[in-house]
Design a protein around this motif. Structure first.
Motif, PDB file in Angstrom:
ATOM      1  N   SER A   1       0.786  -1.188   0.090  1.00  0.00           N
ATOM      2  CA  SER A   1       0.018  -0.204  -0.013  1.00  0.00           C
ATOM      3  C   SER A   1       0.983   1.319  -0.093  1.00  0.00           C
ATOM      4  CB  SER A   1      -1.014  -0.141   1.094  1.00  0.00           C
ATOM      5  OG  SER A   1      -0.335   0.233   2.425  1.00  0.00           O
TER       6      SER A   1
ATOM      7  N   GLY B   1       2.037   1.579  -3.537  1.00  0.00           N
ATOM      8  CA  GLY B   1       1.090   1.523  -4.532  1.00  0.00           C
ATOM      9  C   GLY B   1       0.405   3.118  -4.829  1.00  0.00           C
ATOM     10  N   GLU B   2      -0.212   3.431  -5.907  1.00  0.00           N
ATOM     11  CA  GLU B   2      -0.844   4.590  -6.142  1.00  0.00           C
ATOM     12  C   GLU B   2      -1.169   5.493  -4.816  1.00  0.00           C
ATOM     13  OE1 GLU B   2      -3.648   6.722  -9.293  1.00  0.00           O
ATOM     14  OE2 GLU B   2      -3.337   4.366  -9.404  1.00  0.00           O
TER      15      GLU B   2
ATOM     16  N   SER C   1       2.432   0.348 -10.751  1.00  0.00           N
ATOM     17  CA  SER C   1       1.533  -0.618 -10.702  1.00  0.00           C
ATOM     18  C   SER C   1       2.192  -2.063 -10.041  1.00  0.00           C
ATOM     19  CB  SER C   1       1.049  -1.051 -12.055  1.00  0.00           C
ATOM     20  OG  SER C   1       0.075  -2.166 -11.914  1.00  0.00           O
ATOM     21  N   MET C   2       1.484  -2.629  -9.168  1.00  0.00           N
ATOM     22  CA  MET C   2       2.334  -3.772  -8.357  1.00  0.00           C
ATOM     23  C   MET C   2       2.464  -4.728  -9.391  1.00  0.00           C
ATOM     24  SD  MET C   2       3.145  -2.442  -5.489  1.00  0.00           S
ATOM     25  CE  MET C   2       3.575  -4.136  -4.589  1.00  0.00           C
TER      26      MET C   2
END
Length: 124
Positions: A105, A108-109, A118-119
């Motif tokens: 998290s 992430g974005e 992007s993961m």
């Protein structure tokens, strides 16, 4: 024994002093970029590991509960033999899943690391 501990402590202090210049070269931006690159390249692996860690923790607790339910009567010796090990296993697996989830998290974005990755690979 005390003399040995003093030598050991002196060796640790010397090691830390010798590594200080190389550690000073690492900036927050370069560390964030390294973590962002790690998240970008291994995002799929982290996602699978997180899922397996949470599933493993669930199976440990379910197996523990089912063993006690099917036994009918729980004795204190059972708790001493199996209970602590299963509880430690659950905590370790759940902790690994929580750490991976927090890292994903953060990377992430909109995360605190500032990655727009992007993961599952690729910049957005």
């Amino acid at each position: 024994m005390k003399k040995l501990m003093n030598k050991f402590n002196f060796a640790i202090i010397g090691l830390m002093a010798s590594m200080a210049p190389s550690m000073a070269a690492v900036t927050e931006a370069s560390m964030n970029q390294a973590l962002c690159d790690l998240a970008e390249q291994l995002g799929g692996v982290f996602s699978v590991l997180r899922t397996l860690a949470f599933v493993g923790a669930g199976f440990i607790i379910a197996g523990w509960a089912w063993g006690w339910i099917s036994a009918g009567e729980v004795k204190f010796d059972d708790v001493k033999k199996r209970g602590i090990g299963l509880l430690v296993g659950f905590i370790v697996l759940f902790g690994v899943g929580a750490i991976l989830s927090a890292f994903m998290s953060m990377a992430g974005e909109g995360g605190s690391l500032g990655c727009a990755a992007s993961m599952f690979g690729g910049k957005q």
